[in-house]
Design a protein around this motif. Structure first.
Motif, short mmCIF file in Angstrom:
data_model
loop_
_atom_site.label_atom_id
_atom_site.label_comp_id
_atom_site.label_asym_id
_atom_site.label_seq_id
_atom_site.Cartn_x
_atom_site.Cartn_y
_atom_site.Cartn_z
N GLN A 94 39.89 46.92 38.82
CA GLN A 94 39.66 47.22 40.22
C GLN A 94 38.52 46.37 40.79
O GLN A 94 38.60 45.86 41.91
CB GLN A 94 39.36 48.70 40.41
CG GLN A 94 40.55 49.59 40.21
CD GLN A 94 40.19 51.07 40.19
OE1 GLN A 94 39.06 51.45 39.94
NE2 GLN A 94 41.19 51.90 40.45
N GLN A 97 39.66 42.70 41.21
CA GLN A 97 40.53 42.56 42.37
C GLN A 97 39.75 42.67 43.68
O GLN A 97 39.99 41.92 44.63
CB GLN A 97 41.64 43.61 42.33
CG GLN A 97 42.66 43.36 41.25
CD GLN A 97 43.66 44.50 41.12
OE1 GLN A 97 43.78 45.34 42.00
NE2 GLN A 97 44.38 44.53 40.02
N LEU A 98 38.79 43.58 43.73
CA LEU A 98 37.96 43.75 44.91
C LEU A 98 37.16 42.49 45.19
O LEU A 98 37.08 42.02 46.33
CB LEU A 98 37.03 44.95 44.73
CG LEU A 98 36.06 45.24 45.87
CD1 LEU A 98 36.81 45.71 47.10
CD2 LEU A 98 35.05 46.28 45.43
N ARG A 99 36.57 41.93 44.16
CA ARG A 99 35.77 40.71 44.32
C ARG A 99 36.63 39.52 44.76
O ARG A 99 36.19 38.69 45.52
CB ARG A 99 35.06 40.35 43.02
CG ARG A 99 34.02 41.33 42.61
CD ARG A 99 32.75 41.12 43.40
NE ARG A 99 31.77 42.08 42.96
CZ ARG A 99 31.01 42.77 43.77
NH1 ARG A 99 31.10 42.62 45.07
NH2 ARG A 99 30.13 43.62 43.31
N ALA A 100 37.83 39.43 44.23
CA ALA A 100 38.70 38.27 44.50
C ALA A 100 39.39 38.34 45.86
O ALA A 100 39.79 37.32 46.40
CB ALA A 100 39.75 38.16 43.40
N GLN A 101 39.50 39.54 46.40
CA GLN A 101 40.25 39.74 47.64
C GLN A 101 39.69 38.90 48.78
O GLN A 101 38.51 38.96 49.11
CB GLN A 101 40.19 41.22 48.01
CG GLN A 101 41.10 41.61 49.13
CD GLN A 101 41.11 43.12 49.31
OE1 GLN A 101 40.11 43.79 49.08
NE2 GLN A 101 42.22 43.65 49.73
N GLY A 102 40.55 38.06 49.35
CA GLY A 102 40.17 37.25 50.49
C GLY A 102 39.26 36.08 50.19
O GLY A 102 38.70 35.47 51.09
N ARG A 103 39.10 35.75 48.91
CA ARG A 103 38.22 34.64 48.53
C ARG A 103 39.00 33.58 47.78
O ARG A 103 40.00 33.86 47.14
CB ARG A 103 37.09 35.14 47.65
CG ARG A 103 36.14 36.07 48.36
CD ARG A 103 34.92 36.33 47.52
NE ARG A 103 33.91 37.02 48.28
CZ ARG A 103 33.45 38.22 47.98
NH1 ARG A 103 33.91 38.86 46.94
NH2 ARG A 103 32.53 38.78 48.72
N TYR A 132 33.46 31.83 43.31
CA TYR A 132 34.40 31.65 44.42
C TYR A 132 33.84 30.66 45.43
O TYR A 132 32.63 30.44 45.50
CB TYR A 132 34.78 32.97 45.08
CG TYR A 132 33.64 33.86 45.49
CD1 TYR A 132 33.08 33.75 46.75
CD2 TYR A 132 33.13 34.81 44.63
CE1 TYR A 132 32.04 34.57 47.14
CE2 TYR A 132 32.09 35.64 45.00
CZ TYR A 132 31.55 35.51 46.25
OH TYR A 132 30.52 36.32 46.64
#
Length: 182
Positions: A94, A97-103, A132
């Motif tokens: 989780q 995925q949160l860190r990667a979202q939109g980056r 990122y």
């Protein structure tokens, strides 16, 4: 290795951990104002929202360096090794995925480490490294185990070079261990 020894000192048996919301509440109420140079900035009773959700303590240092400590029982009286493995794995997934979202993630990995035997409740550690936009580094650490009959999950997030994040995490964890031992 020092990290594993420190975590092992904190956590009780993980093979069939017995959860106890009263212990969680006691740890919540006796939480120190500072851990590892981080100030207590949030204290939330999640039990009011949902039974078994427990309590949240959040410590912050320079806005981007944040430690979230969850004390909970999920409404259960025991947790098997498989339950703890799932909890650690889902948490790591989780957060990644949160860190990667939109980056634009240019580099990243998730590492898990676990002793062969759950010594004094040490269940495991997950470390997430992410780079990122080709330059910004993010380090997240997740530990999970049992202290005084309460599931304790520590999530620490810190941007920047891994060596500095490791030092801050070690200091924070050392202070948490001393706090729980009192």
């Amino acid at each position: 290795m020092r990290l594993f020894l420190a975590i092992a000192a904190l956590l009780a048996s993980a093979a069939m951990a017995h959860a106890n919301i009263n212990s969680c509440q006691s740890l919540f109420k006796s939480a120190p104002d500072r851990l590892g140079g981080h100030a207590l900035t949030k204290r939330e009773n999640l039990e009011k929202l949902e039974s078994g959700a427990g309590y949240l303590l959040q410590y912050t240092r320079h806005k981007a360096q944040r430690a979230s400590i969850f004390l909970y029982d999920r409404g259960r009286s025991t947790f098997s090794t498989d339950d703890l493995a799932t909890e650690l794995s889902v948490s790591a997934s989780q957060i990644y995925q949160l860190r990667a979202q939109g980056r634009n993630v240019t580099d990243g990995d998730v590492f898990f480490d676990r002793p062969k035997q759950a010594t004094k409740g040490l269940f495991g550690l997950a470390f997430i490294y992410m780079e990122y936009d080709g330059r910004t580094q993010q380090n997240d650490y997740i530990t999970l185990g049992v202290a005084d009959g309460c599931l304790v999950k520590l999530i620490y997030s810190s941007p920047g070079a891994r060596v500095w994040s490791n030092r801050r995490f070690d200091r924070l964890l050392d202070d948490l261990l001393r706090s729980i031992a009192q």
